[in-house]
Design an enzyme around this catalytic site. Structure first.
Site, PDB file in Angstrom:
ATOM      1  N   CYS A  80      -2.885   0.649 -21.037  1.00  0.00           N
ATOM      2  CA  CYS A  80      -2.475   1.923 -21.100  1.00  0.00           C
ATOM      3  C   CYS A  80      -0.765   2.262 -22.353  1.00  0.00           C
ATOM      4  O   CYS A  80      -0.830   1.714 -23.172  1.00  0.00           O
ATOM      5  CB  CYS A  80      -2.545   3.014 -20.264  1.00  0.00           C
ATOM      6  SG  CYS A  80      -2.701   4.916 -21.474  1.00  0.00           S
ATOM      7  N   HIS A 167      -7.932   3.895 -18.697  1.00  0.00           N
ATOM      8  CA  HIS A 167      -7.877   3.247 -17.289  1.00  0.00           C
ATOM      9  C   HIS A 167      -9.128   2.705 -15.917  1.00  0.00           C
ATOM     10  O   HIS A 167      -9.587   2.923 -15.870  1.00  0.00           O
ATOM     11  CB  HIS A 167      -6.894   4.168 -16.278  1.00  0.00           C
ATOM     12  CG  HIS A 167      -5.669   4.162 -16.601  1.00  0.00           C
ATOM     13  ND1 HIS A 167      -4.489   4.004 -16.523  1.00  0.00           N
ATOM     14  CD2 HIS A 167      -5.511   5.067 -17.587  1.00  0.00           C
ATOM     15  CE1 HIS A 167      -3.682   4.934 -17.079  1.00  0.00           C
ATOM     16  NE2 HIS A 167      -3.892   5.588 -18.133  1.00  0.00           N
ATOM     17  N   GLU A 169      -8.632   1.143 -12.934  1.00  0.00           N
ATOM     18  CA  GLU A 169      -8.483   0.991 -11.792  1.00  0.00           C
ATOM     19  C   GLU A 169      -8.764   2.617 -11.432  1.00  0.00           C
ATOM     20  O   GLU A 169      -9.270   2.951  -9.917  1.00  0.00           O
ATOM     21  CB  GLU A 169      -7.011   1.308 -12.047  1.00  0.00           C
ATOM     22  CG  GLU A 169      -6.265   2.500 -12.154  1.00  0.00           C
ATOM     23  CD  GLU A 169      -5.476   2.336 -13.530  1.00  0.00           C
ATOM     24  OE1 GLU A 169      -4.636   2.830 -14.502  1.00  0.00           O
ATOM     25  OE2 GLU A 169      -6.126   1.536 -13.993  1.00  0.00           O
ATOM     26  N   SER A 221       2.098   8.009  17.965  1.00  0.00           N
ATOM     27  CA  SER A 221       1.754   8.820  17.800  1.00  0.00           C
ATOM     28  C   SER A 221       0.645   9.868  17.627  1.00  0.00           C
ATOM     29  O   SER A 221      -0.431  11.040  17.632  1.00  0.00           O
ATOM     30  CB  SER A 221       2.148   9.405  15.950  1.00  0.00           C
ATOM     31  OG  SER A 221       1.082   8.857  15.120  1.00  0.00           O
ATOM     32  N   GLY A 222      -0.643   8.843  18.173  1.00  0.00           N
ATOM     33  CA  GLY A 222      -2.025   9.278  18.289  1.00  0.00           C
ATOM     34  C   GLY A 222      -2.420   8.746  16.534  1.00  0.00           C
ATOM     35  O   GLY A 222      -4.158   9.078  17.293  1.00  0.00           O
ATOM     36  N   GLY A 223      -1.922   8.693  15.741  1.00  0.00           N
ATOM     37  CA  GLY A 223      -2.814   8.323  14.693  1.00  0.00           C
ATOM     38  C   GLY A 223      -3.062   6.836  14.222  1.00  0.00           C
ATOM     39  O   GLY A 223      -2.458   5.895  15.128  1.00  0.00           O
ATOM     40  N   VAL A 224      -3.329   6.663  13.247  1.00  0.00           N
ATOM     41  CA  VAL A 224      -4.144   5.184  12.566  1.00  0.00           C
ATOM     42  C   VAL A 224      -2.819   4.601  12.527  1.00  0.00           C
ATOM     43  O   VAL A 224      -3.407   3.214  13.508  1.00  0.00           O
ATOM     44  CB  VAL A 224      -5.082   5.290  11.603  1.00  0.00           C
ATOM     45  CG1 VAL A 224      -5.252   4.036  11.263  1.00  0.00           C
ATOM     46  CG2 VAL A 224      -6.138   6.245  12.250  1.00  0.00           C
ATOM     47  N   ASP A 225      -1.932   4.329  11.937  1.00  0.00           N
ATOM     48  CA  ASP A 225      -1.130   3.787  11.315  1.00  0.00           C
ATOM     49  C   ASP A 225      -0.096   2.864  12.648  1.00  0.00           C
ATOM     50  O   ASP A 225       0.494   2.118  13.142  1.00  0.00           O
ATOM     51  CB  ASP A 225       0.453   4.071  10.725  1.00  0.00           C
ATOM     52  CG  ASP A 225      -0.667   4.569   9.600  1.00  0.00           C
ATOM     53  OD1 ASP A 225      -1.645   4.257   8.408  1.00  0.00           O
ATOM     54  OD2 ASP A 225       0.143   5.312   8.065  1.00  0.00           O
ATOM     55  N   SER A 226       0.344   3.319  13.685  1.00  0.00           N
ATOM     56  CA  SER A 226       1.149   3.302  14.920  1.00  0.00           C
ATOM     57  C   SER A 226       0.357   3.125  15.263  1.00  0.00           C
ATOM     58  O   SER A 226       0.327   2.059  16.400  1.00  0.00           O
ATOM     59  CB  SER A 226       1.705   4.773  15.400  1.00  0.00           C
ATOM     60  OG  SER A 226       0.716   5.546  16.168  1.00  0.00           O
TER      61      SER A 226
END
Length: 510
Positions: A80, A167, A169, A221-226
């Site tokens: 682009c 694009h 992507e 934190s209980g989340g995916v990342d941590s």
């Protein structure tokens, strides 16, 4: 193991992160840098991609990348703005388009070239530009056209340089991934060997080398990342990882006890800290969203520091920082990006916490974090959890926070989320939650008039949270959920459904 890398130069396009993610779907590692902060050492990059941009190459303020060490030296794909830049400043011409070239289009001409191998006339592509390439640059050779855009793709003869006006992507370019594969693997000869299993093995080895026998503290934190960060560190250093799971009193119903037990079942060295009263005291009387976020962030650091100080000789603080957290901190012009809202874990550590930082996920996007977790055989229910804001229910309670409001929202949220699971809808939604509105409305229950709370339900579909569309949940489901909430949650007599997309709205209400 050294992997081939792809360098993506960002000119401020809303799609730049999508380019990186599409490249990584080919098992090729990619990195994003602002166009004016090109890495000094380019030896490790096998190919370069120039992104799109909201800027016009015809503008006096047009972005000018330094390509002298790239063009003709490394395989390059210009997308682009990049395609227009090469044309406009290399002997071609770019002019304002007579018609708005935005949205779906179909290729009407496809030349026989390795770049477009497997791509046929009629292939759908996505256009998003107001300028058009009137004539190709010096040594440019036309490769593809649409009915409205003659110069939709071209290459520079004598160089391994390709350019496309559309694009590849975005999801709407149906053969976009194939085009990227043709360029990166078949033309640039980039090795496609960057897999989740390879990432786990190499990251564990790197963590062992970096940390040695030192101790690391990590706030779960209980989340995916941590959670995925914790498992990588656990594999690397075992019992020298000390996890702290803080209950801020703003988690979902029963989440503190349930998740704490889940963590212990994963073999993690984890301590639960119930600091609910401390957080709620700090929030008392605060209704401004930024004040609430800052209060929660401050108390979290205080609680976390108290607990970390009880562990002798801790050297490192681990964080679940992921790649978007890093690249969103710098815009295409090299300055800070606009602040939409404060995040509870952004801004660095206070001076009194003298710990070194370790961030095992800082190279990954959210979907990649989940794939890495799956490669370590983590519980799919944990990896599939919807994102949940760091400040918890505090930013889903509009206005001031009280224990009674928290109770009401926890109950409402439990009905909604459990209902999604029961109906088989949970995994079809990227994020869902309930919001307690700062209004009462009149209702009738039995023969009595009520004047109680109104709640809003929110469910969105997304890939990375940067954009999101509201989910068209079945009317039957919404009807049942509304009835269940009003009948089961004391204090609520009205339920509404949020049908706003991001942008212009945000996913959370605060």
């Amino acid at each position: 193991m050294q992997h081939d890398k792809v360098l993506i130069l960002d000119f401020g396009s809303q799609y730049t992160q999508l380019i990186a993610r599409r490249v990584r779907e080919l098992n090729i590692y990619s990195e994003i840098f602002p166009f004016n902060k090109v890495p000094k050492d380019l030896d490790g990059y096998k190919a370069v991609i120039l992104s799109g941009s909201p800027m016009s190459v015809r503008s006096s303020e047009a972005f000018h990348p330094d390509l002298k060490c790239i063009r003709g030296v490394k395989p390059m794909l210009a997308v682009c703005y990049g395609a227009q830049y090469l044309a406009h400043f290399s002997g071609g011409e770019v002019a304002e388009s007579n018609t708005r070239e935005y949205g779906r289009a179909n290729l009407s001409l496809v030349e026989n070239d390795a770049f477009l191998k497997g791509i046929s006339v009629g292939s759908q592509v996505w256009m998003s530009h107001s300028d058009t390439i009137k004539s190709l640059p010096t040594n440019g050779k036309l490769l593809a056209s649409t009915n409205d855009v003659k110069n939709a793709a071209y290459k520079i003869e004598g160089e391994t340089t390709y350019a496309i006006q559309f694009h590849p992507e975005v999801y709407h370019s149906t053969d976009g991934k194939k085009i990227l594969e043709n360029f990166l693997i078949n033309i640039a000869n980039v090795n496609a060997d960057w897999t989740p299993n390879a990432f786990v093995g190499e990251t564990v080895e790197a963590l062992q080398k970096q940390i040695g026998s030192d101790k690391v503290v990590l706030g779960l934190s209980g989340g995916v990342d941590s959670s995925v960060a914790a498992m990588l560190l656990h594999k690397a250093i075992g019992e020298n990882l000390y996890c702290i799971f803080v209950n801020n009193g703003l988690l979902r119903k029963n989440e503190y006890t349930d998740v704490l037990e889940q963590y212990k079942g994963m073999g993690l060295n984890v301590k639960g800290v119930d600091a609910s009263a401390r957080f709620l005291d700090a929030l008392a009387g605060k209704s401004d969203p930024e004040e609430k976020r800052k209060a929660i962030g401050r108390v979290f650091i205080e609680v976390f520091d108290d607990e970390a100080n009880e562990i002798e000789n801790v050297t490192y603080l681990a964080q679940g920082t992921i790649y978007p957290d890093i690249i969103e901190s710098v815009s295409a012009t090299g300055g800070p990006s606009a602040t939409i809202k404060s995040h509870h874990n952004v801004g660095g550590l206070p001076d009194f916490m003298k710990l070194k930082i370790v961030e095992p996920l800082k190279a990954l996007f959210k979907d990649e974090v989940r794939r890495v977790g799956a490669s370590m055989n983590m519980d799919p229910t944990l990896l599939g959890r919807h994102p949940f804001p760091g400040p918890g229910l505090a930013i889903r309670i509009l206005g001031d926070i009280t224990p009674e409001k928290v109770r009401i929202l926890q109950e409402v949220d439990a009905v909604f989320i459990n209902g999604l699971r029961t109906a088989g809808l949970y995994d079809k939604v990227w994020q869902a939650g309930a919001i307690l509105l700062p209004v009462n409305s009149v209702g009738v229950m039995g023969d009595e008039r009520t004047y109680e709370k109104c709640v809003a339900l929110r469910a969105v579909e997304s890939t990375d949270g940067m954009t999101a569309d509201w989910v068209n949940l079945p009317y039957e489901f919404l009807q049942k959920t509304s009835n269940d909430i009003i009948n089961k949650v004391k204090g609520v007599n009205r339920v509404v459904y949020d049908i706003s997309s991001k942008p212009p709205a945000t996913i959370e209400w605060e």
